[in-house]
Design a protein around this motif. Structure first.
Motif, PDB file in Angstrom:
ATOM      1  N   LEU A  32     -41.094 -31.546 -16.806  1.00 47.56           N
ATOM      2  CA  LEU A  32     -41.054 -30.988 -15.455  1.00 47.56           C
ATOM      3  C   LEU A  32     -39.626 -30.599 -15.074  1.00 47.56           C
ATOM      4  O   LEU A  32     -39.398 -29.547 -14.473  1.00 47.56           O
ATOM      5  CB  LEU A  32     -41.607 -32.001 -14.454  1.00 47.56           C
ATOM      6  N   PHE A  33     -38.649 -31.427 -15.448  1.00 48.39           N
ATOM      7  CA  PHE A  33     -37.249 -31.117 -15.167  1.00 48.39           C
ATOM      8  C   PHE A  33     -36.830 -29.840 -15.880  1.00 48.39           C
ATOM      9  O   PHE A  33     -36.153 -28.989 -15.305  1.00 48.39           O
ATOM     10  CB  PHE A  33     -36.366 -32.292 -15.582  1.00 48.39           C
ATOM     11  N   MET A  34     -37.224 -29.692 -17.142  1.00 42.93           N
ATOM     12  CA  MET A  34     -36.850 -28.496 -17.899  1.00 42.93           C
ATOM     13  C   MET A  34     -37.519 -27.245 -17.324  1.00 42.93           C
ATOM     14  O   MET A  34     -36.930 -26.165 -17.335  1.00 42.93           O
ATOM     15  CB  MET A  34     -37.227 -28.661 -19.380  1.00 42.93           C
ATOM     16  N   LYS A  35     -38.742 -27.374 -16.825  1.00 41.25           N
ATOM     17  CA  LYS A  35     -39.439 -26.230 -16.246  1.00 41.25           C
ATOM     18  C   LYS A  35     -38.810 -25.794 -14.921  1.00 41.25           C
ATOM     19  O   LYS A  35     -38.857 -24.624 -14.567  1.00 41.25           O
ATOM     20  CB  LYS A  35     -40.924 -26.550 -16.020  1.00 41.25           C
ATOM     21  N   THR A  36     -38.220 -26.721 -14.196  1.00 38.83           N
ATOM     22  CA  THR A  36     -37.630 -26.400 -12.895  1.00 38.83           C
ATOM     23  C   THR A  36     -36.104 -26.342 -12.964  1.00 38.83           C
ATOM     24  O   THR A  36     -35.441 -26.373 -11.924  1.00 38.83           O
ATOM     25  CB  THR A  36     -38.044 -27.444 -11.842  1.00 38.83           C
ATOM     26  N   LEU A  37     -35.558 -26.246 -14.168  1.00 41.43           N
ATOM     27  CA  LEU A  37     -34.109 -26.289 -14.338  1.00 41.43           C
ATOM     28  C   LEU A  37     -33.407 -25.138 -13.624  1.00 41.43           C
ATOM     29  O   LEU A  37     -32.300 -25.305 -13.108  1.00 41.43           O
ATOM     30  CB  LEU A  37     -33.753 -26.279 -15.821  1.00 41.43           C
ATOM     31  N   ASP A  38     -34.044 -23.968 -13.560  1.00 40.29           N
ATOM     32  CA  ASP A  38     -33.429 -22.843 -12.850  1.00 40.29           C
ATOM     33  C   ASP A  38     -33.161 -23.181 -11.384  1.00 40.29           C
ATOM     34  O   ASP A  38     -32.197 -22.686 -10.794  1.00 40.29           O
ATOM     35  CB  ASP A  38     -34.334 -21.612 -12.916  1.00 40.29           C
ATOM     36  N   TYR A  39     -34.017 -23.995 -10.805  1.00 36.73           N
ATOM     37  CA  TYR A  39     -33.874 -24.344  -9.391  1.00 36.73           C
ATOM     38  C   TYR A  39     -33.047 -25.608  -9.180  1.00 36.73           C
ATOM     39  O   TYR A  39     -32.389 -25.754  -8.157  1.00 36.73           O
ATOM     40  CB  TYR A  39     -35.261 -24.551  -8.763  1.00 36.73           C
ATOM     41  N   THR A  40     -33.095 -26.525 -10.132  1.00 39.60           N
ATOM     42  CA  THR A  40     -32.437 -27.820  -9.945  1.00 39.60           C
ATOM     43  C   THR A  40     -31.023 -27.889 -10.516  1.00 39.60           C
ATOM     44  O   THR A  40     -30.288 -28.816 -10.189  1.00 39.60           O
ATOM     45  CB  THR A  40     -33.271 -28.947 -10.579  1.00 39.60           C
ATOM     46  N   LEU A  41     -30.650 -26.938 -11.365  1.00 41.00           N
ATOM     47  CA  LEU A  41     -29.343 -27.006 -12.015  1.00 41.00           C
ATOM     48  C   LEU A  41     -28.163 -27.069 -11.040  1.00 41.00           C
ATOM     49  O   LEU A  41     -27.251 -27.880 -11.235  1.00 41.00           O
ATOM     50  CB  LEU A  41     -29.166 -25.847 -12.997  1.00 41.00           C
ATOM     51  N   PRO A  42     -28.150 -26.275  -9.967  1.00 43.30           N
ATOM     52  CA  PRO A  42     -27.018 -26.403  -9.031  1.00 43.30           C
ATOM     53  C   PRO A  42     -26.917 -27.793  -8.405  1.00 43.30           C
ATOM     54  O   PRO A  42     -25.814 -28.317  -8.222  1.00 43.30           O
ATOM     55  CB  PRO A  42     -27.315 -25.356  -7.957  1.00 43.30           C
ATOM     56  N   PHE A  43     -28.067 -28.417  -8.140  1.00 45.10           N
ATOM     57  CA  PHE A  43     -28.046 -29.751  -7.543  1.00 45.10           C
ATOM     58  C   PHE A  43     -27.579 -30.792  -8.558  1.00 45.10           C
ATOM     59  O   PHE A  43     -26.842 -31.723  -8.222  1.00 45.10           O
ATOM     60  CB  PHE A  43     -29.428 -30.115  -7.004  1.00 45.10           C
ATOM     61  N   VAL A  44     -27.998 -30.636  -9.811  1.00 42.90           N
ATOM     62  CA  VAL A  44     -27.571 -31.565 -10.863  1.00 42.90           C
ATOM     63  C   VAL A  44     -26.073 -31.441 -11.087  1.00 42.90           C
ATOM     64  O   VAL A  44     -25.359 -32.446 -11.185  1.00 42.90           O
ATOM     65  CB  VAL A  44     -28.361 -31.304 -12.166  1.00 42.90           C
TER      66      VAL A  44
END
Length: 102
Positions: free
Chosen positions: A37-49
């Motif tokens: 799930l993290f890899m699928k949403t990485l485009d959206y979550t990468l700035p937060f990470v």
């Protein structure tokens, strides 16, 4: 006096072992699903990470600056500008080295 049944003790050990194996398997399935799930949403979550990682690394510097009686906002700005300066300097140096070597 109670009768001691060695087969019952062995059955209890196997049941405990089975529950432990099931627990580990469920944990692995959950972690795999979470990673997927993290890899699928990485485009959206990468700035937060990246922001979280940057905040974790800058927090000791900010606390040290606060001990020197610098306010929180100026301490954060100093730490961020210094970190970005170091990153930009390292990238620039790397590019110069690559250009010189080629």
């Amino acid at each position: 006096m109670k009768d001691h049944n060695p087969f019952q003790a062995r059955r209890d050990e196997l049941r405990t072992y089975g529950f432990r194996v099931l627990e580990v398997l469920l944990l692995l399935i959950f972690l795999s699903l979470l990673a997927w799930l993290f890899m699928k949403t990485l485009d959206y979550t990468l700035p937060f990470v990246l922001g979280l990682v940057l905040a974790i690394f800058l927090n000791p510097v900010v606390r040290w600056l606060e001990k020197l009686r610098v306010g929180r906002l100026p301490a954060v700005l100093i730490a961020m500008i210094g970190t970005l300066g170091i990153i930009i300097g390292l990238v620039s140096y790397g590019m110069v080295i690559i250009v010189q070597e080629t």
